[in-house]
Design an enzyme around this catalytic site. Sequence first.
Site, PDB file in Angstrom:
ATOM      1  N   ARG A 173      16.266  65.277 -16.334  1.00  0.00           N
ATOM      2  CA  ARG A 173      17.646  65.682 -16.588  1.00  0.00           C
ATOM      3  C   ARG A 173      18.275  64.692 -17.559  1.00  0.00           C
ATOM      4  NH1 ARG A 173      19.316  65.427 -10.400  1.00  0.00           N
ATOM      5  NH2 ARG A 173      17.988  67.073  -9.534  1.00  0.00           N
ATOM      6  N   HIS A 189      15.534  61.337 -11.987  1.00  0.00           N
ATOM      7  CA  HIS A 189      15.414  62.507 -12.870  1.00  0.00           C
ATOM      8  C   HIS A 189      15.795  62.169 -14.312  1.00  0.00           C
ATOM      9  CE1 HIS A 189      14.470  65.669  -9.952  1.00  0.00           C
ATOM     10  NE2 HIS A 189      15.298  65.061  -9.109  1.00  0.00           N
ATOM     11  N   HIS A 227      18.579  67.955   0.801  1.00  0.00           N
ATOM     12  CA  HIS A 227      17.147  68.097   0.499  1.00  0.00           C
ATOM     13  C   HIS A 227      16.439  68.995   1.508  1.00  0.00           C
ATOM     14  CE1 HIS A 227      18.075  64.907  -2.306  1.00  0.00           C
ATOM     15  NE2 HIS A 227      16.880  65.029  -2.831  1.00  0.00           N
ATOM     16  N   HIS A 232      12.006  66.133  -3.085  1.00  0.00           N
ATOM     17  CA  HIS A 232      12.133  65.299  -4.291  1.00  0.00           C
ATOM     18  C   HIS A 232      11.054  64.217  -4.230  1.00  0.00           C
ATOM     19  CE1 HIS A 232      14.257  62.546  -7.205  1.00  0.00           C
ATOM     20  NE2 HIS A 232      13.564  61.671  -6.494  1.00  0.00           N
TER      21      HIS A 232
HETATM   22 ZN   LIG Z   1      15.401  65.293  -7.077  1.00  0.00          ZN
END
Ligand SMILES: [Zn+2]
Length: 258
Positions: A173, A189, A227, A232
């Site tokens: 990201r 990320h 989550h 993740h």
């Molecule tokens: Zn993540």
Amino acid sequence: MRVNTLKRAAVAIALALPGAAIAAVVAAPAAHADGCYTWNRNLYQGRSGSDVRELQIRVAGWAGNRDIVELDGIFGPKTHAAVRRFQQAYGLRVDGVAGPETYAKLYELQDNDCTPRHFSYSELDDGCGRGGWSGGPLSASETRENALHTMWKLEAMRRSLGDEPLYVTSGFRSHACNNQVGGASDSQHLYGTSADVVSRTSSLCEVARDARNRGFSGIFGPGYPDHDDHVHVDSRRENNDDGASNSTSWSAPDCGIG
Ligand SMILES: [Zn+2]
């Protein structure tokens, strides 16, 4: 040209390691033209070089419980153990030596752009619709290299979980993307070192538990806030560019991980 280069390499080995020279030259893998990368010698404990690092990237997902294979170009005990696990996982002779049989499997697994066959750069690049590797704290090429490392760990996870597809719902990201999705301010990320993963055949807890053996030092899954619909995974322990310490952080309380 290529032959001369190889001859020079052989001479260099002979000069550097008189005792091992004959065995090393005789055992060198046959020439192989791979679109991504071709190894030109057997690798085993004690060897070092950029070819060891290329191997380490590809066996990083076989690090073993709570461990990592550092990309230091030095074939030490952890690389040896990872190569053995790789060989075991693919039904090869288990000797911890990267030679023709191991390379043949790696050539089979790697695409011409060096991604493992079941993952692609487009799955992990900027996830907010823009694509690409820019807009984060690292250069685009560093970010992309981190994503490649992540993908090889995911390829190992995919194998370990029964050769069924894994789906990446978020990879790299950019800052803009991370802000848009409300990610943590120093999220892994941003660096290309992480992926959010789901599966149709394995439960999230099975994914999270497996991740412990795949070189992932960051794992967050069911029971950890936000989550419960993905796992993740990241490589924060190997990330020297973030603001966090290089330590392991796992939390998936509903899976007994934490
Ligand atoms: Zn993540």
